[in-house]
Design a protein around this motif. Structure first.
Motif, PDB file in Angstrom:
ATOM      1  N   ALA A  51      29.849 -37.928 -49.936  1.00 20.90           N
ATOM      2  CA  ALA A  51      29.925 -36.550 -50.407  1.00 20.90           C
ATOM      3  C   ALA A  51      29.922 -36.327 -52.029  1.00 20.90           C
ATOM      4  O   ALA A  51      30.294 -37.452 -52.471  1.00 20.90           O
ATOM      5  CB  ALA A  51      31.275 -36.050 -49.738  1.00 20.90           C
ATOM      6  N   SER A  52      29.702 -35.191 -52.248  1.00 19.35           N
ATOM      7  CA  SER A  52      29.455 -34.702 -53.735  1.00 19.35           C
ATOM      8  C   SER A  52      31.025 -34.613 -54.427  1.00 19.35           C
ATOM      9  O   SER A  52      31.827 -34.276 -53.677  1.00 19.35           O
ATOM     10  CB  SER A  52      28.754 -33.844 -53.933  1.00 19.35           C
ATOM     11  OG  SER A  52      29.162 -32.606 -53.428  1.00 19.35           O
ATOM     12  N   PHE A  71      24.326 -32.067 -56.821  1.00 20.48           N
ATOM     13  CA  PHE A  71      25.345 -32.306 -55.786  1.00 20.48           C
ATOM     14  C   PHE A  71      24.700 -32.629 -54.269  1.00 20.48           C
ATOM     15  O   PHE A  71      24.924 -33.361 -53.711  1.00 20.48           O
ATOM     16  CB  PHE A  71      26.358 -31.300 -55.937  1.00 20.48           C
ATOM     17  CG  PHE A  71      27.334 -31.577 -56.946  1.00 20.48           C
ATOM     18  CD1 PHE A  71      27.314 -32.588 -57.866  1.00 20.48           C
ATOM     19  CD2 PHE A  71      28.670 -31.077 -57.134  1.00 20.48           C
ATOM     20  CE1 PHE A  71      28.162 -33.166 -58.647  1.00 20.48           C
ATOM     21  CE2 PHE A  71      29.459 -31.155 -57.940  1.00 20.48           C
ATOM     22  CZ  PHE A  71      29.153 -32.303 -58.962  1.00 20.48           C
ATOM     23  N   PRO A  72      23.557 -31.528 -53.863  1.00 15.94           N
ATOM     24  CA  PRO A  72      23.037 -31.719 -52.666  1.00 15.94           C
ATOM     25  C   PRO A  72      22.509 -32.956 -52.556  1.00 15.94           C
ATOM     26  O   PRO A  72      22.526 -33.705 -51.408  1.00 15.94           O
ATOM     27  CB  PRO A  72      22.132 -30.778 -52.549  1.00 15.94           C
ATOM     28  CG  PRO A  72      22.664 -29.668 -53.461  1.00 15.94           C
ATOM     29  CD  PRO A  72      23.121 -30.338 -54.677  1.00 15.94           C
ATOM     30  N   PHE A 127      25.732 -39.900 -58.682  1.00 19.43           N
ATOM     31  CA  PHE A 127      25.749 -39.070 -59.992  1.00 19.43           C
ATOM     32  C   PHE A 127      25.331 -39.496 -61.330  1.00 19.43           C
ATOM     33  O   PHE A 127      24.607 -38.993 -62.093  1.00 19.43           O
ATOM     34  CB  PHE A 127      27.053 -38.344 -59.755  1.00 19.43           C
ATOM     35  CG  PHE A 127      27.255 -37.216 -60.645  1.00 19.43           C
ATOM     36  CD1 PHE A 127      26.148 -36.410 -61.247  1.00 19.43           C
ATOM     37  CD2 PHE A 127      28.772 -36.822 -61.259  1.00 19.43           C
ATOM     38  CE1 PHE A 127      26.428 -35.310 -61.972  1.00 19.43           C
ATOM     39  CE2 PHE A 127      28.842 -35.692 -62.068  1.00 19.43           C
ATOM     40  CZ  PHE A 127      27.746 -35.280 -62.836  1.00 19.43           C
ATOM     41  N   ARG A 128      25.930 -40.539 -61.482  1.00 20.84           N
ATOM     42  CA  ARG A 128      25.738 -41.428 -62.881  1.00 20.84           C
ATOM     43  C   ARG A 128      24.468 -41.827 -62.973  1.00 20.84           C
ATOM     44  O   ARG A 128      23.564 -41.387 -63.838  1.00 20.84           O
ATOM     45  CB  ARG A 128      26.497 -42.617 -62.947  1.00 20.84           C
ATOM     46  CG  ARG A 128      26.436 -43.252 -64.206  1.00 20.84           C
ATOM     47  CD  ARG A 128      27.355 -44.449 -64.148  1.00 20.84           C
ATOM     48  NE  ARG A 128      27.587 -45.024 -65.668  1.00 20.84           N
ATOM     49  CZ  ARG A 128      26.536 -45.425 -66.604  1.00 20.84           C
ATOM     50  NH1 ARG A 128      25.279 -45.679 -66.359  1.00 20.84           N
ATOM     51  NH2 ARG A 128      26.952 -45.733 -67.914  1.00 20.84           N
ATOM     52  N   LEU A 131      25.686 -26.494 -67.579  1.00 18.73           N
ATOM     53  CA  LEU A 131      24.909 -27.077 -66.921  1.00 18.73           C
ATOM     54  C   LEU A 131      25.387 -27.374 -65.440  1.00 18.73           C
ATOM     55  O   LEU A 131      24.604 -27.621 -64.538  1.00 18.73           O
ATOM     56  CB  LEU A 131      24.931 -28.602 -67.692  1.00 18.73           C
ATOM     57  CG  LEU A 131      24.094 -29.700 -67.255  1.00 18.73           C
ATOM     58  CD1 LEU A 131      22.663 -29.151 -67.291  1.00 18.73           C
ATOM     59  CD2 LEU A 131      24.178 -31.014 -68.120  1.00 18.73           C
ATOM     60  N   TYR A 132      26.709 -27.148 -65.513  1.00 19.80           N
ATOM     61  CA  TYR A 132      27.188 -27.395 -63.920  1.00 19.80           C
ATOM     62  C   TYR A 132      26.713 -26.465 -63.027  1.00 19.80           C
ATOM     63  O   TYR A 132      26.265 -26.454 -61.950  1.00 19.80           O
ATOM     64  CB  TYR A 132      28.804 -27.383 -64.075  1.00 19.80           C
ATOM     65  CG  TYR A 132      29.465 -27.468 -62.798  1.00 19.80           C
ATOM     66  CD1 TYR A 132      29.727 -28.821 -62.131  1.00 19.80           C
ATOM     67  CD2 TYR A 132      29.757 -26.352 -61.962  1.00 19.80           C
ATOM     68  CE1 TYR A 132      30.142 -28.901 -60.940  1.00 19.80           C
ATOM     69  CE2 TYR A 132      30.559 -26.445 -60.717  1.00 19.80           C
ATOM     70  CZ  TYR A 132      30.766 -27.757 -60.149  1.00 19.80           C
ATOM     71  OH  TYR A 132      31.222 -27.646 -58.981  1.00 19.80           O
ATOM     72  N   LYS A 133      26.508 -24.853 -63.761  1.00 23.61           N
ATOM     73  CA  LYS A 133      26.412 -23.804 -62.990  1.00 23.61           C
ATOM     74  C   LYS A 133      24.731 -24.104 -62.518  1.00 23.61           C
ATOM     75  O   LYS A 133      24.076 -23.717 -61.464  1.00 23.61           O
ATOM     76  CB  LYS A 133      26.571 -22.534 -63.413  1.00 23.61           C
ATOM     77  CG  LYS A 133      28.070 -22.322 -63.430  1.00 23.61           C
ATOM     78  CD  LYS A 133      28.415 -21.032 -64.260  1.00 23.61           C
ATOM     79  CE  LYS A 133      29.664 -20.765 -64.726  1.00 23.61           C
ATOM     80  NZ  LYS A 133      30.076 -19.409 -65.201  1.00 23.61           N
TER      81      LYS A 133
END
Length: 505
Positions: free
Chosen positions: A251-252, A356-357, A298-299, A346-348
């Protein structure tokens, strides 16, 4: 220590005067030998024989030297003291010391004997020399050259073919194989990744197209086919079966960590149960696990991104690499991504909608192994897929054939190739080489090659009694009987080693 004695059948060399050189014209008839014996006692080698002169007529002015010679095919040789057979006049000349029995070509004469023509006469010969290791070589022999011209032993005529010394008992020694333990079969791993979609906050798997309440459309058919195709490929060999299917859901880093853990675990369980049922997998074959938040991938996305600034990359890596000891630490990281000014935009725009997907995925690993089958069937598999077999199975196949046969040795060789560092595989390969080297008709060059192979295998064969016994035979074959004795004693009560030790005694 008596290692081996051998008797020679009587051999006759007829020396017709017409075929002899002028110096030997006074020689007729021949000489027989019997009771030839070679004994190794302590540090001495003893040679004995009887020379029967019954049919020999020796002219009064003629002599014959019989000089036993020990030699091997590697350049070692020793001439033993000679026996000098003299005609009447030559014998009297030696008695009166007008001539000597020894000369430059015959510096050592054990005894000088007058031939009494027409009478039965036997000369008993006995000599000893210091024992040397080369005398244990398989090519070592004793011969009895005749010299009727005074030219020396090397120029003399052979009294009879060379008799092997046969002092080395290695040819009668035995070695033992070890049956490998029954172990888990080797497995082949087929792994992959699929992106199985689930409804928000739900764990039910939808294998067919599905419209969620929020309007989201889920279609998992292509991704489930990825797993199904892998299963079908893994089972493409009719001799294999699924040993294990491992499914891990990722999961993210979104939502609280404990909630993510619950979702990831439930979704992995649902997929595992579906696959097991869909493909009729036996109970206990399918396993599942989960990674609540996929920070590792993610990294990787951050490191590989080419559309962020180096400062953004550095800030993100610092956050990702910060120590986390529990759910609260991971939640603080997620909150920082959403709220801190350096990450918020950057997150948005990228992290949440693009990265994340990609972190929400299912990884799977399919392990296959051979099905249970007969040894005869395994004999077919070893020709095409030996990597699927255990060492025990390979040895069972070897035992379908006579020990020492080409098929047996070929199978032992396959086992060594696929289990190159296994002590039992190396021991059995060494034993096969030593047994072939001990065959009486093996050529010398081949024997030396086999002994070199055995030495190489024994270096990785461990210290079992069977390995020590094999090292003892190798040492004996190379003539080091002291080392052989030590190895046999180290093998303890192994029957083969006890028998070999008795041969040395």
């Amino acid at each position: 220590m008596n290692l081996r004695s051998a008797c020679l059948s009587a051999a006759l060399i007829a020396m017709a005067s017409a075929s002899l050189p002028a110096a030997a014209a006074g020689i007729e008839g021949g000489i027989k030998t019997s009771a030839c014996k070679v004994t190794h006692s302590g540090d001495q080698l003893i040679v004995s024989a009887d020379f029967m002169l019954d049919s020999l007529r020796l002219g009064a002015n003629h002599q014959i030297y019989i000089t036993p010679v020990l030699a091997d095919d590697h350049g070692h040789s020793i001439a033993l003291p000679a026996v000098l057979l003299s005609g009447r006049n030559m014998h009297y000349a030696i008695e009166r010391k007008t001539i000597k029995a020894e000369d430059a070509n015959h510096p050592r004469v054990a005894q000088e004997v007058r031939r009494n023509n027409g009478r039965p006469q036997t000369v008993a010969y006995l000599a000893q020399v210091p024992f040397e290791r080369w005398m244990l070589d398989r090519t070592a022999e004793v011969s009895f050259p005749l010299d009727e011209c005074g030219c020396g032993a090397p120029q003399g005529k052979g009294l009879l073919p060379g008799m092997p010394l046969a002092l080395n008992p290695a040819g009668d020694m035995i070695v033992a194989y070890i049956t490998p333990q029954v172990t888990e079969l080797p497995v082949a791993i087929h792994d992959g990744k699929a992106r199985i979609q689930f409804e928000v906050d739900r764990t039910e798997l939808h294998p067919e197209p599905y419209r969620c309440k929020n309007g989201q459309r889920i279609d998992n058919r292509a991704e489930l086919k990825v797993i199904g195709d892998s299963l079908q490929y893994a089972l493409s060999d009719p001799n294999v079966e699924i040993a294990e299917l491992n499914i891990c859901g990722y999961a993210s880093p979104e939502s609280p960590y404990l909630h993510n853990e619950e979702l990831a675990t439930g979704r992995s369980r649902a997929l595992s149960e579906y696959i097991a049922d869909r493909y009729n997998l036996p109970a206990g074959v399918s396993h599942y696990s989960s990674v609540p938040e996929n920070w590792e991938e993610f990294r990787q996305l951050v490191v590989e991104a080419d559309d962020i600034t180096e400062q953004q990359r550095s800030d993100l890596l610092d956050l990702i690499d910060a120590p986390a000891y529990g759910a609260a630490d991971y939640d603080r990281k997620e909150k920082a991504l959403k709220t801190e000014p350096r990450f918020a935009q950057l997150y948005k725009t990228k992290i949440l909608p693009e990265w994340f997907p990609k972190l929400r995925a299912t990884k799977f690993a399919i392990k296959t192994r051979l099905k249970p089958m007969s040894d005869q069937k395994l004999a077919e598999v070893i020709l095409t897929s030996p990597e699927k077999m255990s060492l025990n199975q390979m040895f069972r196949v070897a035992n379908l054939y006579p020990e020492g046969s080409d098929d047996f040795n070929r199978t032992i060789g396959i086992a060594l190739r696929y289990y190159a560092d296994d002590p039992v595989a190396n021991l059995n390969a060494a034993v096969a080489a030593l047994r072939e080297a001990n065959e009486p008709d093996v050529e010398q060059a081949r024997e030396e090659q086999l002994l070199a192979e055995a030495e190489r295998y024994l270096a990785k064969a461990g210290d079992t009694p069977e390995a020590e016994n094999a090292r003892g035979l190798l040492a004996a074959k190379r003539g080091d009987l002291d080392a052989a004795r030590s190895h046999f004693m180290s093998a303890g009560s192994l029957p083969e080693a006890m028998r070999n030790l008795q041969l040395l005694r």
